[in-house]
Design a protein around this motif. Structure first.
Motif, short mmCIF file in Angstrom:
data_model
loop_
_atom_site.label_atom_id
_atom_site.label_comp_id
_atom_site.label_asym_id
_atom_site.label_seq_id
_atom_site.Cartn_x
_atom_site.Cartn_y
_atom_site.Cartn_z
N LEU A 286 0.06 1.84 7.95
CA LEU A 286 0.12 0.78 6.97
C LEU A 286 -1.09 0.13 6.37
O LEU A 286 -1.25 -0.67 5.50
N LYS A 287 -2.04 0.49 7.33
CA LYS A 287 -3.36 -0.01 6.90
C LYS A 287 -4.06 0.33 5.57
O LYS A 287 -4.58 -0.39 4.99
N LYS A 288 -3.31 1.50 5.17
CA LYS A 288 -3.67 2.04 3.93
C LYS A 288 -3.07 1.29 2.69
O LYS A 288 -3.74 1.62 1.50
N CYS A 289 -2.29 0.40 2.97
CA CYS A 289 -1.78 -0.46 1.93
C CYS A 289 -2.73 -1.72 1.35
O CYS A 289 -2.42 -2.62 1.79
N LYS A 290 -3.74 -1.20 0.57
CA LYS A 290 -4.67 -2.22 0.53
C LYS A 290 -4.37 -3.54 -0.28
O LYS A 290 -5.07 -4.42 -0.18
N SER A 291 -3.22 -3.69 -0.98
CA SER A 291 -2.90 -4.56 -1.73
C SER A 291 -1.86 -5.55 -1.04
O SER A 291 -1.64 -6.57 -1.79
N LEU A 292 -1.57 -5.12 0.28
CA LEU A 292 -0.43 -5.95 0.83
C LEU A 292 -0.94 -7.38 1.14
O LEU A 292 -1.90 -7.57 1.48
N THR A 293 -0.07 -8.32 0.89
CA THR A 293 -0.29 -9.84 0.83
C THR A 293 0.71 -10.28 1.87
O THR A 293 0.61 -11.48 2.55
N THR A 294 2.06 -9.79 1.80
CA THR A 294 3.09 -10.34 2.71
C THR A 294 3.83 -9.34 3.64
O THR A 294 4.14 -8.23 3.13
N LEU A 295 3.87 -9.46 4.93
CA LEU A 295 4.55 -8.60 5.93
C LEU A 295 5.47 -9.32 6.79
O LEU A 295 4.76 -10.42 7.24
N ASP A 296 6.71 -8.85 6.85
CA ASP A 296 7.60 -9.39 7.95
C ASP A 296 8.25 -8.37 8.52
O ASP A 296 8.89 -7.58 8.13
N LEU A 297 7.92 -8.07 10.05
CA LEU A 297 8.65 -6.93 10.69
C LEU A 297 9.42 -7.44 11.61
O LEU A 297 9.77 -6.55 12.89
#
Length: 500
Positions: A286-297
């Motif tokens: 998931l680290k490769k998703c460089k544009s990720l701004t919001t994550l809810d797990l």
């Protein structure tokens, strides 16, 4: 003819303009109902009455305006059912009725004779079956029906929608197998946005070959299927969709391992998988998703998860929801992002955490006391934020004596940094409290003894002359004022110390 400065009811004289082709009276504070005589405008192609205070129902006579291409009655207080005479409007392309109080069933022949491109009926009270004819003309682009009460959509409704771009049925009462709607959509399609959250959809996203059929729509950028009863597994194809920006699959019953591709498209910004039954190893890629701004797990069971590394991305706002519920974490690296807000108060729940790196963000506020509960922490980096206050103490934290752990946080103090000047330690506070208590009692006894002795000594003189009487009382008043001031100061210090 855009209206300007008009208010009140729709002018009766407008119906005499039988050659009028466009009527635009939006946002002019019209009240009352739409008169049936509006049907006399048989040449009208564009009718726009949105953002007014119109009431009543849509007149049946609107079906006489056979040249109409666009109807916009949004943002009024219209009620009643949609008149079935609209099916006569063979040129109708745009139907905007959002944010009214329209309700009941929509007649099933809505799209039979028209070339509808846009239907926007958001925030009304429509119910029953969504009209299956909307795609009969093969031109539908947008179907927006969120916040209504539709209970069903016929299986073949979207079969001819080869031009469909966005479909939004959020917060209805639709009960159906999701594959009935999207499993057979024609390909290649133009579909870019799907929003069916807060319904009662069930079934699986997987095809008979084990792939997620939604991934066949390569132009999708927005997928919201949250708060339904979907189950089964997911597929790594989600992360390979070239335009995917927003994905919310939270609050369903998805299970199994969350697969991850070796690549992640730079477009993915919002990922919500909380409150499912996912398990196994967390996808560290998931680290490769460089544009990720919001994550809810949160609310999953990533039993095999050892760590999460999302460093060097673009995560913003507060620390992602749910991370502190992943109690099996041993490694968490969120450094080099744009996180703001405070460190979560319940960070101490991560009792197995051995390494935590929150450096180079914009976190502020105090380090929560629950940090002392991180019994396994051996590597910590909170540098280059805007943290302040006293650094918590704990058995394991005392072993982390490198000042660089907390560097570039101008407001931090305490071991291993400089001591806090204006923030006494608990021992110092307790000692100061005892001293204030002793001083308070001392002042009380001294003042009481002095006043008693003073009265006895000077009592014999006070009746001899008015001058002495006046001077005596003035002196006593001054002494009382000074003593009271000193006692009040001492008591204030005592109360303040006690409240801390």
């Amino acid at each position: 003819m855009p209206g300007f400065g008009l208010n009140g009811v729709l002018p009766e004289g407008i119906t005499n303009l039988t050659s009028l082709e466009e009527l635009d009276l939006h946002s002019v504070n019209l009240t009352g109902s739409i008169p049936p005589t509006i049907g006399m405008l048989v040449k009208l192609q564009w009718l726009s009455l949105e953002f007014n205070n119109l009431t009543g129902s849509i007149p049946l006579e609107i079906g006489n305006m056979t040249e109409l291409e666009a109807i916009n009655l949004s943002y009024n207080y219209l009620e009643g059912q949609l008149p079935d005479t609209i099916s006569r409007l063979t040129n109708l392309q745009y139907l905007h009725l959002a944010r009214n109080q329209l309700g009941g069933h929509i007649f099933p022949e809505l799209g039979n004779s028209s070339h509808l491109e846009v239907i926007n009926i958001v925030n009304n009270n429509f119910s029953g079956v969504f009209p299956p004819s909307v795609c009969n003309g093969g031109t539908l682009v947008l179907a927006w029906a969120r916040y209504n009460g539709f209970t069903s959509i016929r299986q073949q409704t979207f079969q001819n929608c080869t031009t469909l771009v966005a479909i939004d049925f959020v917060a209805n009462n639709i009960v159906a197998d999701i594959r009935d709607y999207f499993g057979d959509l024609p390909l290649p399609g133009e579909l870019q946005a799907i929003a069916f959250s807060q319904n009662q959809l069930y079934g699986t996203l997987l095809t008979d070959q084990g792939e997620v059929f939604i991934c066949n729509h390569s132009r999708l950028y927005h997928v919201d299927l949250s708060h339904n009863s979907l189950h089964g597994g997911l597929s790594k194809c989600f992360w390979e969709m070239p335009g995917l920006t927003f994905m919310d699959l939270s609050s369903n019953s998805f299970s199994g391992v969350v697969p991850f591709s070796r690549t992640c498209q730079d477009t993915l910004k919002y990922l919500h998988l909380a409150n499912n039954h996912s398990e196994g190893a967390f996808p560290l890629a998931l680290k490769k998703c460089k544009s990720l701004t919001t994550l809810d797990l949160g609310g999953n069971s990533f039993s095999g998860m050892a760590g999460i590394d999302l460093s060097g991305n673009s995560l913003s706002e507060e620390i992602p929801n749910g991370l502190t519920t992943l109690v099996g974490l041993r490694y968490l690296n969120l450094s080099g992002n744009h996180l703001s807000g405070c460190i979560p108060e319940d960070i101490g729940n991560l009792v197995l955490l051995e390494s935590l790196d929150l450096s180079v963000n914009q976190l502020w506020g105090e380090i929560p006391p629950s940090f002392a509960d991180l019994k396994s922490i051996s590597a910590l980096n909170l540098s280059s934020n805007s943290l302040s206050g006293r650094i918590p103490t704990g058995d394991q934290l005392r072993t982390l004596i490198d000042p660089s752990i907390y560097s570039n946080n101008p407001g931090l103090c305490g071991v291993p940094l400089e001591d806090c000047i204006n923030s006494p330690t608990p021992t110092q506070t307790e000692k100061s409290l005892d001293e204030d208590r002793e001083a308070l009692w001392l002042y009380c006894f001294v003042v009481a003894g002095f006043m008693c002795g003073f009265w006895l000594y000077w009592g014999m003189f006070i009746f001899r002359s008015e001058t002495w009487i006046y001077a005596f009382y003035q002196y006593v008043d001054n002494m009382q004022a000074k003593a009271a001031k000193k006692m009040y100061s001492c008591m204030s210090r005592f109360q303040a110390s006690g409240s801390e």
